[in-house]
Design an enzyme around this catalytic site. Structure first.
Site: not given
Ligand SMILES: *[C@@H]1O[C@H](CO)[C@@H](O)[C@H](O)[C@H]1NC(C)=O
Ligand SMILES: *[C@@H]1O[C@H](CO)[C@@H](O)[C@H](O)[C@H]1NC(C)=O
Ligand SMILES: *[C@@H]1O[C@H](CO)[C@@H](O)[C@H](O)[C@H]1NC(C)=O
Ligand SMILES: *[C@@H]1O[C@H](CO)[C@@H](O)[C@H](O)[C@H]1NC(C)=O
Ligand SMILES: *[C@@H]1O[C@H](CO)[C@@H](O)[C@H](O)[C@H]1NC(C)=O
Ligand SMILES: *[C@@H]1O[C@H](CO)[C@@H](O)[C@H](O)[C@H]1NC(C)=O
Ligand SMILES: *[C@@H]1O[C@H](CO)[C@@H](O)[C@H](O)[C@H]1NC(C)=O
Ligand SMILES: *[C@@H]1O[C@H](CO)[C@@H](O)[C@H](O)[C@H]1NC(C)=O
Length: 421
Positions: A229, A252
């Protein structure tokens, strides 16, 4: 080997040897987990030993160094460490602290916490060792990954979570395989997270590297972050944050938001992110907010960033929505104002390298693109997308800027709220 309980105070007392050189610096005491009966074989339950050691260190009238010895693994069940401590405290992690591997060990406990540290000031963590969340079974059971029932919809434990802290630094250790976020600061100030290695697989759900919530005066630098993430994320009410010299990917990217979820008021200001290398990430630098939110993201600067095969290198999204929450069209939005993107180059994994999707009611204003050069990975020109996005450009901007020059009159002249008003 079990140490008789009656011997523990004696052992602890022996360990409380003052290390101060006469007249030089402050006196210090060194405690080790082993002094409190910890086994360190990765199998035994060293939780009570850790708690006892912490309590002794925290109550020490002299600065204490609490050492987690090298070459050993201490298995620690969910732990709530509370401050304030009497003096500055250093947790010197040379060995490994590991979580129980099975989520079942959290039965009857708060499933969102593993190492939770509340109300502690002037703590530093360092030492070159490892904090291992052993999260693989949590990921396997998550509905984000497991598509058949039963699956876990609840948030797994954050690995290391500081709440209400001041003057905390976490430097020079490895944080790995967190069940969820690796290192979190909530309602803290004067925080450092430097020289860290954060590692979890690219497909592990919600394993953000470093996450800030309502936290100010932060330095995050010289870190290698590989996760499933965001490498670094910050949400409501963070200010004066410096992120520098970061390698990120997979993951991310670096994210401000999501802000304004469920009509909340979130304010983020004075953030500078510079000198970052992002590789194979789904986003580069991102600001995301929910429709219906309030507050602002103000005075943000992203500078000297190299993207390699990043799917959304530059993105502002005022329409953020994840599948878990229904998203209605709403006119209110978190204001995005004064955001600079300077010296950003590299490659995009998708054609659209720059995306500014701003709100009708609250357009993005005072955006600036300066010396940006993003092309497609493998060759070809990238493109940009703008909706209700206003600002200026300087230097060379590739793909060409789609920012509109001037905000409509009725949308000008509003200054952001102050964070402290
Ligand atoms: C390990 O020790 C802690 C602290 O005493 C306790 O809360 C936990 O239940 C223990 N775990 C097991 C499996 O016994
Ligand atoms: C931020 O922290 C508050 C507690 O202070 C919590 O209620 C909220 O859910 C947190 N937000 C996020 C996005 O983690
Ligand atoms: C931010 O501050 C506002 C106003 O003080 C408060 O309503 C909101 O809950 C805070 N948000 C977070 C994430 O702390
Ligand atoms: C959203 O906010 C409302 C009212 O403030 C609250 O009742 C509701 O539980 C919140 N929903 C979520 C998903 O947080
Ligand atoms: C990026 O991803 C590709 C495809 O998965 C992989 O071959 C490559 O090694 C990755 N690059 C880095 C630096 O991790
Ligand atoms: C770029 O990323 C895409 C998906 O994110 C991946 O499929 C591809 O292999 C990557 N290419 C390289 C050269 O790393
Ligand atoms: C929101 O507005 C967009 C554009 O006007 C429209 O396409 C979409 O269907 C609307 N969504 C909802 C949930 O009303
Ligand atoms: C942009 O980067 C590409 C690829 O590195 C390079 O070929 C091109 O000359 C650069 N363009 C400008 C205007 O600097």
């Amino acid at each position: 080997m079990a140490i008789p309980v009656s011997l523990l105070p004696l052992l602890a007392a022996t360990a409380l040897v003052a290390l101060g050189f006469s007249g030089v610096g402050e006196a210090r005491v060194l405690l080790t987990l082993d002094d409190f009966g910890a086994v360190g074989d990765g199998i035994a339950n060293d939780t009570q030993a850790f708690l006892d050691a912490w309590n002794a260190a925290c109550a020490s009238t002299e600065q204490a160094v609490l050492a987690v010895p090298a070459g050993k693994t201490y298995q620690i069940w969910p732990l709530h460490l509370a401050g304030p401590c009497r003096k500055k405290l250093k947790l010197l992690i040379a060995g490994t602290i590991a979580a129980p591997a099975s989520p079942d060990e959290w039965a009857g406990r708060d499933p969102t916490k593993w190492l939770y540290i509340y109300g502690v000031d002037d703590l530093s963590i360092s030492g070159g060792g490892t904090i291992d969340g052993r999260g693989s079974e949590w990921w396997a059971r998550s509905c984000k990954r497991k598509k058949t029932k039963p699956c876990n919809t609840r948030a797994p434990p954050k690995a290391v979570h500081f709440e209400e802290c001041r003057g905390v630094s976490v430097q020079g250790v490895t944080l790995q395989n967190g069940p969820q976020f690796h290192l979190v600061f909530t309602r803290c100030s004067d925080v450092k997270a430097n020289f860290l290695r954060v590692a979890a697989p690219g497909d592990s759900p919600n394993t953000d590297g470093i996450h800030l919530n309502d936290t100010s005066h932060v330095e995050i630098k010289d870190n290698l972050i590989m996760t499933g993430d965001d490498c670094v994320s910050m949400v409501g009410n963070c200010s004066d944050v410096r992120v520098k010299d970061i390698s990120c990917g997979p993951g991310h990217g670096i994210s401000i938001g999501s802000l304004g979820k469920n009509r909340t008021t979130d304010r983020v200001q004075n953030v500078k992110v510079d000198t970052c290398l992002l590789t194979n990430t789904t986003n580069g630098v991102r600001i995301k907010s929910w429709q219906g939110g309030m507050g602002f993201a103000y005075n943000l600067r992203f500078e000297s960033i190299v993207m390699k095969n990043v799917s959304n290198p530059i993105i502002i999204d005022q329409y953020y929505c994840d599948q878990a929450t229904p998203c209605a069209n709403q006119t209110q939005a978190v204001r995005v104002r004064k955001v600079e993107f300077v010296d950003i180059r590299g490659t995009s994994a998708t054609k659209q390298a720059v995306k500014f999707a701003c709100s009708d009611a609250v357009p993005c204003r005072e955006l600036e693109l300066k010396n940006v050069n993003l092309t497609m990975e493998g060759g070809g020109a990238a493109s940009g997308f703008c909706y209700m996005a206003y600002g200026k450009t300087a230097g060379t901007v590739v793909p060409p800027s789609c920012l509109a020059k001037r905000a409509p009159r009725m949308l000008r002249d509003t200054t952001p709220d102050r964070l402290d008003s």
